[in-house]
Design a protein around this motif. Structure first.
Motif, PDB file in Angstrom:
ATOM      1  N   UNK A  42       0.848  -1.200   0.000  1.00 21.39           N
ATOM      2  CA  UNK A  42       0.000   0.000   0.000  1.00 21.39           C
ATOM      3  C   UNK A  42       0.881   1.247   0.000  1.00 21.39           C
ATOM      4  N   UNK A  55      -4.704  -2.957 -11.430  1.00 18.51           N
ATOM      5  CA  UNK A  55      -3.987  -2.212 -10.393  1.00 18.51           C
ATOM      6  C   UNK A  55      -5.040  -1.711  -9.410  1.00 18.51           C
ATOM      7  N   UNK A  56      -5.095  -2.320  -8.203  1.00 17.20           N
ATOM      8  CA  UNK A  56      -6.174  -1.979  -7.258  1.00 17.20           C
ATOM      9  C   UNK A  56      -6.281  -0.474  -7.032  1.00 17.20           C
ATOM     10  N   UNK A 106      -6.859   1.801  -9.059  1.00 17.26           N
ATOM     11  CA  UNK A 106      -6.433   2.681 -10.151  1.00 17.26           C
ATOM     12  C   UNK A 106      -7.086   2.285 -11.463  1.00 17.26           C
ATOM     13  N   UNK A 107      -6.768   1.101 -11.929  1.00 17.16           N
ATOM     14  CA  UNK A 107      -7.239   0.760 -13.263  1.00 17.16           C
ATOM     15  C   UNK A 107      -7.362  -0.745 -13.439  1.00 17.16           C
ATOM     16  N   UNK A 131     -11.706   2.748 -14.381  1.00 12.21           N
ATOM     17  CA  UNK A 131     -10.820   3.600 -13.591  1.00 12.21           C
ATOM     18  C   UNK A 131     -11.588   4.075 -12.370  1.00 12.21           C
ATOM     19  N   UNK A 132     -10.843   4.395 -11.327  1.00  5.35           N
ATOM     20  CA  UNK A 132     -11.467   4.760 -10.067  1.00  5.35           C
ATOM     21  C   UNK A 132     -11.301   6.247  -9.823  1.00  5.35           C
ATOM     22  N   UNK A 133     -12.404   6.945  -9.596  1.00  8.23           N
ATOM     23  CA  UNK A 133     -12.365   8.359  -9.226  1.00  8.23           C
ATOM     24  C   UNK A 133     -13.473   8.577  -8.215  1.00  8.23           C
ATOM     25  N   UNK A 148      -8.925   6.198   2.737  1.00 11.71           N
ATOM     26  CA  UNK A 148      -9.643   4.934   2.614  1.00 11.71           C
ATOM     27  C   UNK A 148      -9.422   4.052   3.829  1.00 11.71           C
ATOM     28  N   UNK A 206     -13.033   1.299  -4.435  1.00  9.81           N
ATOM     29  CA  UNK A 206     -12.645   0.916  -3.090  1.00  9.81           C
ATOM     30  C   UNK A 206     -11.191   1.196  -2.780  1.00  9.81           C
ATOM     31  N   UNK A 207     -10.525   1.971  -3.611  1.00 15.30           N
ATOM     32  CA  UNK A 207      -9.136   2.289  -3.319  1.00 15.30           C
ATOM     33  C   UNK A 207      -8.250   1.067  -3.383  1.00 15.30           C
ATOM     34  N   UNK A 208      -7.180   1.129  -2.612  1.00 12.10           N
ATOM     35  CA  UNK A 208      -6.148   0.101  -2.696  1.00 12.10           C
ATOM     36  C   UNK A 208      -6.648  -1.271  -2.237  1.00 12.10           C
ATOM     37  N   UNK A 209      -7.820  -1.323  -1.613  1.00 13.99           N
ATOM     38  CA  UNK A 209      -8.317  -2.607  -1.108  1.00 13.99           C
ATOM     39  C   UNK A 209      -9.130  -3.381  -2.129  1.00 13.99           C
ATOM     40  N   UNK A 210      -9.244  -2.870  -3.336  1.00 14.62           N
ATOM     41  CA  UNK A 210     -10.085  -3.555  -4.322  1.00 14.62           C
ATOM     42  C   UNK A 210      -9.553  -4.944  -4.652  1.00 14.62           C
TER      43      UNK A 210
END
Lengths: 317, 534
Positions: A93, B225-226, B228-229, B251-253, A274, B68-72
């Motif tokens: 992370x 890429x969790x 991001x894309x 993509x995540x926004x 988050x 969900x950000x980096x946790x996807x």
């Protein structure tokens, strides 16, 4: 004070204690937040049985001090633990978030220092005259604009109306360095306020220094105006500015959430937001360590600079 | 001003908002009985310019979702967010999925047939293959369902699969599954359509989902890429016809403004969850197209019926009469929605649309309160910025109630824990739900044993009616039972359902084939295999 090295060592030791305190405080605060990761994961389906199962699976049913001890033991081996939400290592992370954060912070600082010094010196040289008043008025006005508002304004004008720059970094998340145009507006927003505060500090420092007896003395010895300004006056003005610069860099590294959100740049601020919302304690703690260490090192650096430029100011250990 | 799930412009830090959870989950099933046919693709796909034309092949569509950000993760059984659901739909299939009226439509299952007592269902699979070329078999289906139902795990669809006795269910042959149920379940097809009930290969291992996900869906994974894309590529062997697009990128926004800006700036071609102000600004001849998915989110106030003052049905009825629904829709949803009639699922299968529309009647509300001995009623209304329009709805309702002499004190809670907080505490709260079959709404929220019964509506006779519906083979007779249940809810609460919010999307003008009649969570919502770039 017996030389800079033992002093720096003492500061580092103190910094370690401070970082540990930050981690403890962050843990206490996260525990004080309502709900935990199990509740956050359940979202709008708060089935009590499911929440209990998640809680047990994540070991959230164990007391916080036990979890902290385990986590600290891991930390000693360089292991920051794994995310409660995804099960991926916290280190990944931080690694993923650090890149975008640096891409924003480095250009900002590179532009910030010359811009602020230039403007500050310019204003100080023309102290009280039209140039000074103009520069000061613009800086004050700019300082008053919140980042979000400035960002929306810049996007509307330069991206959506004129079409010169991309409005966001959406889709560039994995390859941001290849799209430097996407960084222009965010860096401008990030620059806006620090440039004001820093330039005004330098202006004040310069004005004091230029009015001081030692500058007058240097001038009497026939040194050139530029030499007096930059070699003799400026270092004195830089001492307080170095402290401010350290705080600014710290602010940039700890993730500027507003800018990241507005331009969709998934840096450390986004990770932190988050993680807090998800009550992902290991990730929050990992970030606390990183931010704590960064703050300690930056302030140490700033104190060293102050020490070097203005030894008379004295530095508290 | 209400805005999207995680953003209200009234807050100083629009970035600091919790990601939005999907407002619906699957339910302990229902659906249509013995349905073997499926409506063909409907002709309601977006075609604003009248350029219907033939779908064109090729291109990459980039779709921006709040994520969900980096946790996807790409594990389809862990889906929780709209972004997860859209990705899972592109990579995987379910046995069935919901049509626009929330009835179950066959997908991987080509047909289903119950026994006489509705507790054994024979499900035939269509000829479909996974991305690695292996056929989808009965074994894969059973493996997937057993994984979801694993008692040690907490997959979201677990509750939906509860009626199925997976130990007794078996594969009759490679393409036929016999599901054994714990009790008669007339609407078992809804179990198969449940949110997150995706079919994965029996060989799938936990660690593989984010790296080598193998599904039977219309797209294959290229990269992930969790936060991001996610890049996907067309699956030419898809059983329902290969997608028109070459590639699809999610993509995540999380910020609504970022999604709109990216769409306006040509960085994406599809933006999910826009707010009503954005829609108004761009609806007519703008640079983008606005798609309103009607009926996507039920908006209501939930009264807890097991405690004062709402243990008295006259007080509940008074509250139902206090609400001015049109004003709530205008004030809390910026007009982007329609009024409700205190019943869930307007326009869905089994909806009791014959009941008269409830109107505001302050005089009758006052007299009901007087009869109940509650002339000077004071209530605390729980709300939170957890969903669009919640805090606004609370403020509007407070003023409406004041006109009937009711003092409403609005209490704003944390959005990260709101749903848990209101489950057992408080007396009156803002409540919302995404699309799900009416039966799911009943079984999840209004039975004695419901796990998320936020109104504490517990009536054995109501439970009995539900069981009766589930044991009734004839759809018409079953509809009559649902009708009785809905009449009761309409008469005395416990949900004051004042409106149904539109779900608003924006697309680039080149995007064709976006379904307009699909409430969020249904098959045709966020369905990118039928979309093309003109």
């Amino acid at each position: 004070m017996s030389g800079p090295l033992p002093w720096a060592a003492r500061r580092l030791l103190l910094g370690g204690v401070q970082t540990a305190a930050v981690v403890l405080l962050v843990l206490a605060l996260t525990e004080a937040l309502p709900g935990d990761a199990a509740v956050a994961l359940a979202g709008d389906q708060p089935d009590p049985e499911r929440i209990e199962t998640v809680r047990a699976a994540l070991h959230l049913d164990r007391p916080p001090h036990e979890r902290l001890l385990d986590w600290s033991a891991g930390l000693l081996h360089g292991d920051l633990g794994v995310s409660l939400t995804s099960g991926r290592p916290v280190a990944s992370y931080l690694g993923d978030g650090f890149g975008p954060t640096l891409l924003l912070a480095v250009p900002t600082v590179v532009l910030l220092v010359p811009a602020a010094v230039g403007l500050g010196v310019l204003a100080a040289r023309h102290q009280g005259r039209a140039v000074d008043r103009f520069v000061s008025a613009v800086l004050l006005g700019l300082y008053a604009v919140p980042e979000f508002a400035l960002g929306v304004l810049l996007v509307t004008v330069f991206a959506l109306r004129l079409g010169w720059l991309p409005p966001t970094a959406v889709g560039y998340g994995t390859d941001l360095p290849a799209h430097p145009a996407a960084l222009v507006l965010p860096v401008l927003v990030l620059l806006a306020r620090p440039v004001c505060s820093l330039a005004r500090l330098i202006r004040a420092g310069m004005a004091d220094a230029l009015a001081s007896p030692y500058v007058a003395h240097a001038s009497r010895h026939g040194l050139s105006g530029a030499r007096v300004r930059y070699a003799h006056a400026l270092p004195n003005a830089l001492a307080p500015a170095a402290q401010q610069l350290a705080r600014t860099i710290d602010w940039l590294l700890c993730g500027v959430v507003v800018v990241e959100a507005l331009f969709v740049i998934p840096g450390l601020g986004t990770v932190l937001m988050n993680a807090v919302a998800e009550r992902d304690v290991p990730v929050v703690q990992g970030l606390a360590v990183v931010f704590g260490v960064a703050t300690v090192l930056l302030n140490l650096g700033a104190d060293l600079v102050t020490h070097r430029f203005a030894p008379r100011a004295g530095v508290a250990a | 001003m209400p805005s999207d799930e995680r953003t209200t412009t009234a807050t100083p830090f629009p970035g600091l908002h919790r990601r939005g959870f999907l407002a619906a989950s699957g339910a302990a099933g229902l659906g249509t009985l013995g349905l073997t046919g499926c409506a063909g693709p409907s002709d309601t796909r977006a075609d604003v310019d009248g350029e219907a034309g033939r779908p064109k092949r090729g291109g990459r569509l980039r779709a921006a979702f709040a994520g969900g950000g980096a946790s996807e993760t790409l594990d389809p059984h862990l889906s929780n967010l709209f972004a997860d659901a859209a990705r899972a739909k592109a990579l995987y299939d379910k046995l069935a999925d919901y049509g626009a009226d929330l009835s179950a439509q066959p997908r991987l299952a080509s047909s289903w047939e119950p026994n006489r007592t509705l507790d054994r269902w024979k499900v035939s699979l269509r000829a479909a293959v996974f991305h690695d070329g292996r056929p989808v078999t009965a074994k894969d289906v059973l493996h997937s369902y057993r994984r979801i139902a694993d008692p040690a795990r907490t997959f979201r669809a677990k509750a939906s699969l509860e009626p199925v006795d997976l130990a007794a269910s078996r594969a009759l042959d490679a393409r036929t599954v016999e599901f054994v149920l714990k009790r008669p379940t007339a609407e078992f097809p809804n179990v198969m359509a449940a949110f997150g009930a995706y079919v994965v290969p029996a060989t799938a291992r936990d660690g593989d989902f984010d790296h080598r996900p193998v599904g039977s869906g219309p797209f294959r994974l290229v990269s992930f890429a969790p936060g991001r894309s996610t890049v996907l590529r067309r699956n030419d062997a898809y059983w329902d016809g290969a997608p028109h697009l070459d590639e699809l990128e999610f993509v995540v926004a999380n910020e609504e403004s970022a999604r709109v800006n990216a769409l306006l700036g040509g960085q994406v071609e599809y933006a999910h969850e826009l707010n009503p102000a954005t829609a108004r600004a761009h609806e007519d001849g703008g640079r983008i197209r606005i798609v309103r998915l009607r009926n996507s989110a039920m908006q209501s106030f939930a009264m807890k019926t097991d405690r004062p003052p709402f243990d008295d049905r006259r007080v509940r009825q008074a509250l139902l009469l206090v609400a001015d629904r049109a004003e709530l829709v205008k004030g809390a949803l910026s007009g982007a929605g329609e009024i409700g009639n205190d019943l869930f699922g307007k326009g869905y299968e089994y909806y009791a649309d014959a009941l008269p529309q409830r109107e505001q009647d302050l005089g009758r509300a006052r007299s009901l309160l007087r009869q109940a001995g509650a002339d000077d009623l004071r209530i605390t209304l729980d709300t939170s910025p957890v969903a669009a329009g919640f805090t606004e709805a609370a403020a509007v309702f407070r003023d409406q109630a004041a006109r009937a002499g009711i003092t409403v004190e609005v209490r704003t809670g944390s959005k990260d824990t709101y749903w848990k907080d209101i489950l057992d505490a408080g007396t009156l709260c803002c409540y919302r739900s995404g699309a799900m079959p009416i039966e799911s709404h009943l079984s999840q929220r209004l039975l004695t044993g419901s796990t998320t019964n936020a109104t504490k509506w517990r009536h054995p006779d109501f439970d009995t009616l539900y069981q009766q519906a589930q044991s009734t083979r004839d759809p018409r007779e079953r509809a009559a039972v649902y009708s009785r249940m809905q009449r009761r809810l309409h008469t005395e609460g416990p949900f004051l359902i004042w409106g149904f919010a539109d779900w608003i999307l924006g697309t680039a003008r080149t995007v064709r084939g976006v379904e307009r009649q699909a409430p969020a969570n249904t098959l045709d919502w966020a369905r990118f295999d039928k979309v093309w770039l003109a």
